[in-house]
Design a protein around this motif. Structure first.
Motif, short mmCIF file in Angstrom:
data_model
loop_
_atom_site.label_atom_id
_atom_site.label_comp_id
_atom_site.label_asym_id
_atom_site.label_seq_id
_atom_site.Cartn_x
_atom_site.Cartn_y
_atom_site.Cartn_z
N GLU A 1 3.52 111.12 13.58
CA GLU A 1 4.77 110.69 13.24
C GLU A 1 5.83 112.02 12.87
N ILE A 2 7.06 111.91 13.28
CA ILE A 2 7.91 112.96 12.80
C ILE A 2 9.15 112.34 12.68
N ARG A 3 9.90 112.72 11.74
CA ARG A 3 11.14 111.97 11.12
C ARG A 3 11.83 113.08 10.26
N GLU A 4 13.15 113.14 9.72
CA GLU A 4 13.92 113.80 9.26
C GLU A 4 13.19 114.11 7.90
N GLY A 5 12.59 115.41 7.59
CA GLY A 5 12.13 116.09 6.57
C GLY A 5 10.51 115.59 6.30
N TYR A 6 9.97 115.22 7.25
CA TYR A 6 8.49 114.61 7.24
C TYR A 6 7.81 114.72 8.64
N ALA A 7 6.63 115.31 8.57
CA ALA A 7 5.88 115.34 9.86
C ALA A 7 4.15 114.77 9.36
N SER A 8 3.69 114.14 10.31
CA SER A 8 2.35 113.87 10.18
C SER A 8 1.69 114.30 11.67
N LEU A 9 0.85 115.22 11.67
CA LEU A 9 -0.16 115.67 12.68
C LEU A 9 -1.73 115.38 12.37
N SER A 10 -2.40 115.36 13.27
CA SER A 10 -3.84 115.11 13.21
C SER A 10 -4.74 115.56 14.22
N MET A 11 -6.12 115.81 13.95
CA MET A 11 -6.91 116.51 14.76
C MET A 11 -8.37 116.01 14.62
N GLU A 12 -8.88 115.75 15.62
CA GLU A 12 -10.55 115.57 15.56
C GLU A 12 -11.03 116.84 15.01
#
Length: 143
Positions: free
Chosen positions: A31-42
């Protein structure tokens, strides 16, 4: 200067972007929104060190990349950024599954941005926590 708005839109919509590091690490957008990001990896076998846990620098790299993406959402046209400091605490080991990083802009000043990040495993266990400071370049301040 990069066109961060277009980059983020393409990334979120699954279109190709010019970020070889994301591809190399297998990092995906949650997810990416104003002032925030969430990234993932295996966690891949080649990410493990001798004790069969993920090498710590890789979770820091995920955290750093996620923090940068959170800051990108706050940049104005003509602004760029660079990380000037990152502090990390390792909280638990991880050896399999998926790591999910969440970064939130804590404070956005004229030239400095402070970002808080947490990396969790796919069971919700806290793996690491970091705080980063990024410097905004260009724009009104013209560094």
């Amino acid at each position: 200067m990069a066109d961060y708005r277009s980059y983020l839109n393409n990334l979120v919509e699954g279109r190709p972007v010019d970020n070889p590091f994301l591809d190399f690490m297998g990092i995906k957008v949650e997810e990416i929104r104003e002032g925030y990001a969430s990234l993932s990896m295996e966690i891949r076998p080649e990410f493990l060190q001798g004790a069969a846990n993920i090498q710590g620098g890789l979770s820091v790299a995920l955290s750093s990349e996620t923090a940068a993406h959170a800051v990108m959402t706050t940049l104005n046209p003509g602004e760029d950024m660079v990380t000037v400091e990152l502090k990390n605490n390792f909280l638990s080991p991880a050896s399999k599954g998926r790591l999910i990083a969440e970064s939130t802009v804590f404070k956005r000043g004229r030239t400095l941005v402070i970002v808080d990040s947490i990396v969790r495993d796919d069971q919700g266990k806290d793996i690491s926590r970091s705080s980063a400071t990024l410097m905004v370049l260009g724009g009104a301040g013209k560094q």
